[in-house]
Design a protein around this motif. Structure first.
Motif, PDB file in Angstrom:
ATOM      1  N   MET A 236     -31.113 -14.598  17.693  1.00 39.35           N
ATOM      2  CA  MET A 236     -31.543 -13.397  18.000  1.00 39.35           C
ATOM      3  C   MET A 236     -31.593 -12.665  16.642  1.00 39.35           C
ATOM      4  O   MET A 236     -30.199 -13.390  16.333  1.00 39.35           O
ATOM      5  N   ASN A 237     -32.258 -11.332  16.341  1.00 41.73           N
ATOM      6  CA  ASN A 237     -31.636 -10.894  15.002  1.00 41.73           C
ATOM      7  C   ASN A 237     -31.485  -9.459  16.304  1.00 41.73           C
ATOM      8  O   ASN A 237     -31.718  -8.614  16.623  1.00 41.73           O
ATOM      9  N   VAL A 238     -29.316  -9.447  15.507  1.00 47.77           N
ATOM     10  CA  VAL A 238     -29.149  -8.206  16.082  1.00 47.77           C
ATOM     11  C   VAL A 238     -28.076  -7.117  15.510  1.00 47.77           C
ATOM     12  O   VAL A 238     -28.443  -7.310  14.764  1.00 47.77           O
TER      13      VAL A 238
ATOM     14  N   VAL B 289     -20.828 -12.059  19.652  1.00 44.70           N
ATOM     15  CA  VAL B 289     -21.913 -12.611  20.721  1.00 44.70           C
ATOM     16  C   VAL B 289     -21.482 -13.709  21.254  1.00 44.70           C
ATOM     17  O   VAL B 289     -21.115 -14.600  19.907  1.00 44.70           O
TER      18      VAL B 289
ATOM     19  N   PHE C 169     -22.490  -9.575  25.185  1.00 43.10           N
ATOM     20  CA  PHE C 169     -22.432  -9.170  23.453  1.00 43.10           C
ATOM     21  C   PHE C 169     -20.628  -8.135  23.826  1.00 43.10           C
ATOM     22  O   PHE C 169     -20.875  -7.471  24.352  1.00 43.10           O
TER      23      PHE C 169
ATOM     24  N   ALA D  54     -31.658  -5.799  20.258  1.00 47.03           N
ATOM     25  CA  ALA D  54     -31.322  -7.415  20.139  1.00 47.03           C
ATOM     26  C   ALA D  54     -32.865  -7.491  19.941  1.00 47.03           C
ATOM     27  O   ALA D  54     -33.373  -7.497  20.674  1.00 47.03           O
TER      28      ALA D  54
END
Length: 881
Positions: free
Chosen positions: A684-686, A699, A735, A747
């Motif tokens: 994921m791009n958080v 995370v 998270f 996310a």
């Protein structure tokens, strides 16, 4: 395929006796070996370990059912004076089954003689030189099989041509794939006492000189078949003399310069079917004398050059001519006849000028054609023509679906001439890999031609070849590196399509709960608390430590954080001991704490961290997984698709930010394209936004102890993204906000790792593919304009089989706040997702996984800012097959 009754009787007899190449139903004796290129002895056992030195030794020792396997070249005459038994012949052949090379016999004594024997097979010999007698002389023998024998004179200027293959008083035998070149006259001779001989797939190209006019002479054999003979003589191609009866000439290709292609001179019961005869000056097919019961059908007779003014004086001839008493018992039909200009197409006692005139004179040729279009031969022949066999290449009739069927017989789509028009299948391959060298090759998308695909042969080019009726095969390679698969699809007519694909072994991913492996502030991974000096490099041992195996680790995935930098700079993480690449992973300004996910190849079990700054910097690295050459899971790229946004009730039930010290749990399986089972980790791009105090986000897998690791760091009011790869436990990920203030979290899911089907990982030393400042991958000094996008061509990687590419993307010199979205070009609208966020003047990096469309191989960079921004991208690896 249906044949005439007389011919069918002959074939039945031949099949009962000639099946000499079939394997015996019982265990055969051990093979004998002849090899003069190694230590050998004619007094030895003739084993592979101690072979005979000469052919004569092998011929003296062989017994029924044995094979003499020969390697090398011999200045000998092979005389075979031993017989086999029905179904268990004595055989002489090259050493390796399937080897297309030939054993060479050289010199003036070169040749093969068999006299008074039976059940003998001769396979794969080349006779060179200029022997005094016939090159192959078989006398008073039965059940002989002679296959793949080539006659090659080395002295084309000899005073007289040498004889080729001579059969005298030979019965129930087969000649197949005989190749004859230059000064050989006659090429094949069958005398009057010979019967029941089948000649197939011969290629004969004798010298084009008046001195050597012969092609094949049939001097009175009974029930003889000559099929698929390729001839180029100046004289007669095939001569069937008056004593011959029941001869079949079918599916031959004959080219004559000035003689007669096929001359049936008084022979009775001859079937002349499906031959191609090219005759620029002479006659094509001639039937004369007291011939009776002759059938001339399905032949293609044509001129290929020359005319009445260029042919030699006195040379005349017609396409198909019937003369003398032969007119009373000859059938001519279903032929296509187109001689050269100035020549008569037919003769019925005397030449006639047209097909219509021939029909009027003979009442023959009702279905003959004079078309110049060779496609007129398609699906228009008589499948019941006497003597008709498989075509020159051994193919049965095939229906062309685009041509009307105008033929006759048991099928109405047999072609005229020696070649049956067919449409071959085509091979189409999909190769998928699993970690550890296992591949699955799927040819189920291969396209059939005019007949269904009946077999698939998979050659893995490592010694493993598999032929099967199904289109999917599995194989495991023993070594890493570049491999190749060759797949042949074939229909039951022998037509085939071949495709070859190469690939490189890929790796699997093994996720781990985040663990700190480097912290220059705390002596973790290093022996001191000293920061990395300006221009300095830190080497970190990763393989064999922190739970990683000592072998098989090809790359590691780490969340790397720089902190307390004293000057502007950037960090490059790269394989140990390699040249420092033109690439960066993290950029900073003094006092900044900046994280980024890093995927880096492992060399010598280590990775290097290089500080390009003029000041010092501390480096922290948290290991989150590694790629392995021997196992692990594969990757499936997605979206990107937004799965969490605490501001907008996406993935949660409220718009409340995460509380100080709070943890948010997100279901990760069974939705958004992620399956409910088999998933080991998600990528994921958080992004964190609107933080009210300093802090960092961790995370980690749901239900696990909170690790000593971080994924994102921030200061109040900052919006910061980072790519995260996190193991999935209980179907969820967690998270945790370590800050004393609140923070919103977003996310975007970009893929997942699974034990099911997916793509393996291929690591790369970092290399730059895009820099809008310098013109790499784009126009020089042309930023991405406000609200615009830039397309990066990665088609070369798509051609390598990349399904997703991993880029370290950096934005620099932004004129206004904004964010960048990076995605593959699949023709969709820009997704509701982001990869990098910035403020004016910032330089911000982030690792990005971009799915690739295999059609265009494009990575698209969308700038949502109201100002322009420069973009830099470095490839660090890709997922694919």
């Amino acid at each position: 395929m249906r044949r005439s009754v007389s011919f069918g009787t002959v074939v039945a007899a031949l099949l009962a006796g000639v099946g000499a190449t079939a394997a015996p139903a019982y265990a055969a004796p051990a093979d004998l070996f002849v090899n003069n290129a190694v230590v050998c002895s004619d007094a030895g056992p003739g084993s592979q370990a101690q072979p005979f030195c000469t052919l004569s030794a092998g011929a003296a020792a062989v017994t029924a059912g044995q094979t003499v396997r020969v390697t090398g070249s011999y200045a000998e005459h092979l005389t075979i004076a031993k017989s086999g038994t029905a179904g268990s012949p004595v055989t002489f052949r090259p050493a390796t089954d399937g080897d297309t090379s030939l054993v060479q016999l050289t010199g003036t004594s070169a040749g093969i003689t068999v006299s008074g024997q039976h059940d003998v097979t001769i396979l794969g010999f080349q006779i060179q030189g200029a022997p005094a007698g016939p090159a192959v002389n078989v006398v008073n023998s039965t059940r002989m099989t002679i296959e793949r024998v080539e006659l090659l004179p080395l002295d084309s200027g000899s005073a007289a041509a040498w004889a080729g293959v001579r059969l005298a008083s030979v019965t129930d035998s087969a000649l197949n794939k005989i190749r004859v070149f230059r000064d050989v006259n006659p090429a094949i001779t069958l005398d009057a006492a010979t019967s029941g001989v089948v000649v197939t797939s011969a290629y004969i190209a004798v010298s084009n000189t008046a001195r050597h006019p012969g092609g094949i002479e049939v001097l009175g054999p009974h029930n003889t078949v000559v099929r698929s003979a390729m001839l180029r003589p100046v004289g007669t191609g095939i001569l069937v003399a008056a004593e011959a009866t029941g001869t079949v000439l079918a599916s031959n290709i004959i080219s004559t310069a000035g003689g007669t292609g096929i001359d049936n001179s008084g022979a009775s019961g001859t079937a002349i079917a499906n031959n191609n005869v090219a005759n620029p000056c002479g006659a094509g097919i001639r039937v004369s004398g007291a011939s009776s019961g002759v059938s001339v059908q399905n032949n293609f007779v044509y001129g290929y050059g020359g005319n009445s003014t260029t042919c030699a004086n006195g040379i005349t001839g017609v396409g198909v001519g019937v003369y003398d008493a032969a007119v009373s018992g000859t059938t001519v039909d279903y032929n296509t006849v187109r001689p050269n200009p100035g020549k008569s197409p037919y003769a019925w006692t005397t030449p006639v000028a047209s097909l219509a005139a021939f029909r009027a004179a003979s009442s023959q040729g009702a279905h003959d054609l004079d078309s110049t279009d060779v496609n007129a031969n398609v699906d228009s022949g008589n499948a019941a023509a006497p003597g008709r066999q498989l075509d020159y290449y051994g193919k049965s009739p095939v229906d062309d679906p685009e041509v009307p069927n105008t033929g006759s017989g048991p099928v109405t789509y047999a072609d005229r001439g020696a070649r049956e028009l067919t449409m071959a299948p085509s091979a189409e391959l999909t190769i998928t890999q699993k970690p550890g060298g296992e591949v699955t090759v799927d040819a189920s998308t291969s396209r059939p031609g005019w007949l269904p695909i009946t077999s698939y042969t998979f050659d893995f080019v490592d010694g493993t070849v598999v032929t099967q009726a199904t289109p999917v095969a599995h194989h495991t390679y023993a070594d890493r590196g570049l491999h190749q698969v060759e797949v042949t699809v074939k229909d039951d007519n022998g037509d085939q399509g071949i495709q070859v694909k190469g690939f490189v072994n890929g790796d699997g991913y093994v996720p781990v709960s985040p663990v700190r492996v480097l912290d220059t502030r705390a002596k973790i991974g290093v022996g001191t608390t000293t920061p990395v000096e300006p221009g300095g490099t830190v080497t970190l041992q990763v393989a064999g430590s922190n739970g990683l195996p000592a072998t098989g680790v090809t790359s590691v995935t780490m969340n790397v954080t720089v902190t307390e930098p004293t000057a502007n700079g950037f960090l490059t993480v790269y394989p140990n001991g390699q040249f420092l690449p033109n690439a960066s992973n993290l950029n900073w300004t003094p006092g900044l704490t900046a994280p980024n996910l890093v995927v880096v190849s492992v060399v010598n079990g280590k990775v290097d961290f290089h500080n390009t700054s003029s000041g010092t910097v501390h480096v922290v690295a948290d290991l989150v997984g590694y790629h392995s050459a021997v196992g692990g899971s594969v990757f499936v790229p997605l979206g990107p698709v937004r799965v969490l946004d605490t501001r907008a009730k996406i993935g949660v039930d409220t718009t409340t930010p995460i509380a100080p010290g709070g943890t948010l749990t997100l279901p990760a399986l069974g939705g958004n394209g992620v399956p409910a089972t088999g998933v080991t980790s998600v990528t994921m791009n958080v992004t964190v936004t609107d933080p009210t105090a300093n802090g960092f986000l961790t995370v980690y897998p749901d239900g696990q102890a909170l690790p000593n690791a971080s994924n994102l760091n921030w200061t109040p009011g900052l919006t910061a993204p980072n790519l995260v790869v996190v193991p999935v436990v209980n179907g969820k990920v967690a998270f945790h906000n370590t800050s004393p203030g609140t923070v919103h979290v977003v996310a975007d899911l970009v893929g997942y790792h699974t034990t099911g089907a997916g793509s393996v990982f291929h690591d790369r030393s970092p290399f730059r593919v895009l820099d809008t400042r310098s013109g790499i991958g784009a126009d020089a000094n042309t930023p991405v304009w406000p609200g615009g996008w830039l397309d990066l061509n990665l088609m070369s990687m798509a051609r390598e089989g990349a399904t997703a590419v991993i880029l370290n993307v950096t934005v620099t010199e932004p004129k206004a706040s904004g964010f960048l979205t990076v995605t593959g070009d699949f023709g969709h609208e820009k997704p509701n997702a982001s990869n990098l966020n910035w403020r004016p003047g910032q330089t911000v990096p982030n690792l990005v996984v971009v799915p690739l469309n295999p059609v265009n191989g494009t990575a698209r960079f969308y700038n949502t800012s109201s100002g322009s921004v420069h973009v830099v991208a470095d490839v660090v690896g890709y997922y694919g097959n």
